[in-house]
Design an enzyme around this catalytic site. Structure first.
Site, PDB file in Angstrom:
ATOM      1  N   ARG A 155       0.820  -1.217   0.000  1.00  0.00           N
ATOM      2  CA  ARG A 155       0.000   0.000   0.000  1.00  0.00           C
ATOM      3  C   ARG A 155       0.854   1.267   0.000  1.00  0.00           C
ATOM      4  NH1 ARG A 155      -4.523  -1.790   4.400  1.00  0.00           N
ATOM      5  NH2 ARG A 155      -5.449  -3.437   3.164  1.00  0.00           N
ATOM      6  N   ARG A 210      -3.529   6.419   0.755  1.00  0.00           N
ATOM      7  CA  ARG A 210      -4.113   7.532   1.502  1.00  0.00           C
ATOM      8  C   ARG A 210      -3.148   8.332   2.369  1.00  0.00           C
ATOM      9  NH1 ARG A 210      -8.930   4.140   4.172  1.00  0.00           N
ATOM     10  NH2 ARG A 210      -7.290   2.573   4.056  1.00  0.00           N
ATOM     11  N   ARG A 230      -7.550  11.832  -5.227  1.00  0.00           N
ATOM     12  CA  ARG A 230      -8.806  11.218  -4.808  1.00  0.00           C
ATOM     13  C   ARG A 230      -9.932  12.260  -4.782  1.00  0.00           C
ATOM     14  NH1 ARG A 230      -8.969   8.999   1.202  1.00  0.00           N
ATOM     15  NH2 ARG A 230      -8.980  11.240   1.534  1.00  0.00           N
ATOM     16  N   ASP A 285      -6.949  -3.378  -7.273  1.00  0.00           N
ATOM     17  CA  ASP A 285      -7.655  -3.983  -6.147  1.00  0.00           C
ATOM     18  C   ASP A 285      -7.755  -5.479  -6.406  1.00  0.00           C
ATOM     19  OD1 ASP A 285      -9.426  -3.133  -3.657  1.00  0.00           O
ATOM     20  OD2 ASP A 285     -10.463  -4.778  -4.655  1.00  0.00           O
ATOM     21  N   TYR A 342     -15.050 -12.639  -0.172  1.00  0.00           N
ATOM     22  CA  TYR A 342     -15.707 -11.375  -0.548  1.00  0.00           C
ATOM     23  C   TYR A 342     -16.990 -11.651  -1.323  1.00  0.00           C
ATOM     24  CZ  TYR A 342     -12.245  -7.870   0.853  1.00  0.00           C
ATOM     25  OH  TYR A 342     -11.442  -7.031   1.568  1.00  0.00           O
TER      26      TYR A 342
END
Length: 353
Positions: free
Chosen positions: A28, A32, A41, A78, A154
């Site tokens: 990652r 963010r 974003r 993803d 998922y």
């Protein structure tokens, strides 16, 4: 293209060469905690736009490369990205995470799942080719995929879960149906790994993030065989591309991870690195495994943790990384310090010997 003919440093570690310092990247590392990412974003609020419009995903993938020069640059994507290409639509809601509606709960739905249609993922080709072009041999380009158990979790839960009761209910009451689903996913994930390699990925990491939620015996039944299926199919056509397996909360299944056939086991931070190496044996290469929370510490603390980790891992077959993804809110300056320190590890270890 970056003008250099040497083998990317990360690939040298993946081949088991003895090195002065380990290569370093971060799970990652695009995301963010970076202001540049948050600005983008705001401009593109949909996660799927950010990960599936090639030029945006390329820019995001390269943000940490431009800022910190890691030894690995990973595709911004993803694990659910290939699902629509096998017939399972999904969405990602900013505050809630992934949503699969309707979730996969019946034999009829499983029957409708088809082999991966790579032509529905042209942006993956474009992103990986652009990353290779941009970094040349200065860094290795990493692809990544979700493993069958985690993708099935998922799809069956319909969203993130705390206890995985729906997929475990299916596993323990209708195992034949779940095995059929896992087998279909494994075939498609193997095709997806090969597609990434064909388009420029030099290493591929498989995330079985939720397999750590299984007991060892259920891991051997529902996760391991399908990891092996993916690895076996990929190695049949791409034997020389290193594959990494990462599981969150993997302390209880570490040795079993090595049975998957991957080249490198990525260790989470709940295992001491020296013990992980002992448990996995000298032949297995490792990645990891500093606690991402350590990056909220002082620079002295961060440096000591980095050197401790590298010392315990030894100078062969180790890729330095966090034990999970870098956390939102992590000071960017500490991330910079992490990379700078890891790259000078050989000199620092000599001083601190």
């Amino acid at each position: 293209m970056a003008g250099s003919t040497q083998i990317p440093y990360l690939l040298r570690a993946a081949r088991g060469e003895v090195l002065d310092r380990p290569p370093v990247w971060m799970m990652r590392q695009a995301g963010r905690y970076m202001k540049a990412y948050r600005d983008l974003r705001d401009k593109y609020p949909s996660f799927r736009d950010r990960s599936e419009i090639a030029e945006i995903a390329i820019e995001i993938s390269l943000q940490p490369w431009k800022a910190f020069q890691p030894d690995g640059v990973i595709l911004f994507s993803d694990i659910l990205t290939p699902l629509p290409a096998i017939g399972i639509p999904f969405d990602i809601i900013e505050s809630k995470g992934p949503i699969i509606d309707p979730p996969i709960r019946s034999q009829e739905q499983i029957d409708q799942i088809h082999p991966l249609e790579v032509e529905k993922l042209p942006f993956i080709r474009e992103i990986l080719q652009a990353l290779r072009q941009e970094v040349g041999n200065e860094a290795a380009v990493l692809g990544f995929v979700g493993a069958p158990w985690t993708l099935a979790a998922y799809a069956i839960e319909g969203k993130s879960s705390k206890n995985y009761s729906i997929i475990k209910g299916m596993a323990f009451s209708e195992p034949a149906m779940l095995h059929q689903f896992l087998g279909k996913i494994a075939d498609s994930i193997a095709a997806y790994v090969c597609y990434q390699i064909d388009n420029g990925a030099q290493v591929v990491q498989m995330f079985d993030s939720w397999a750590g939620q299984l007991s060892p015996q259920d891991y051997e039944t529902f996760a391991l065989p399908y990891q092996q299926q993916v690895v076996r199919q990929v190695k049949a056509t791409h034997p020389d591309t290193p594959l990494i397996l990462y599981i969150s909360g993997s302390a209880g299944v570490l040795e079993r991870m090595a049975q998957s056939g991957v080249d490198i086991v990525s260790v989470d931070w709940t295992v001491d690195m020296a013990e992980a190496r002992q448990r996995l044996g000298s032949q297995m290469k490792v990645q990891g495994n500093m606690d991402p929370g350590a990056l909220f510490g002082s620079k002295d603390f961060i440096r000591d943790r980095i050197l401790d980790n590298i010392r315990k891992a030894g100078n062969q077959g180790h890729i330095f990384n966090l034990g999970h993804g870098v956390l939102p809110g992590t000071p960017e300056d500490n991330v910079r310090f992490f990379f700078e320190t890891a790259k000078q590890a050989d000199k620092l270890l000599a001083v601190h010997a």
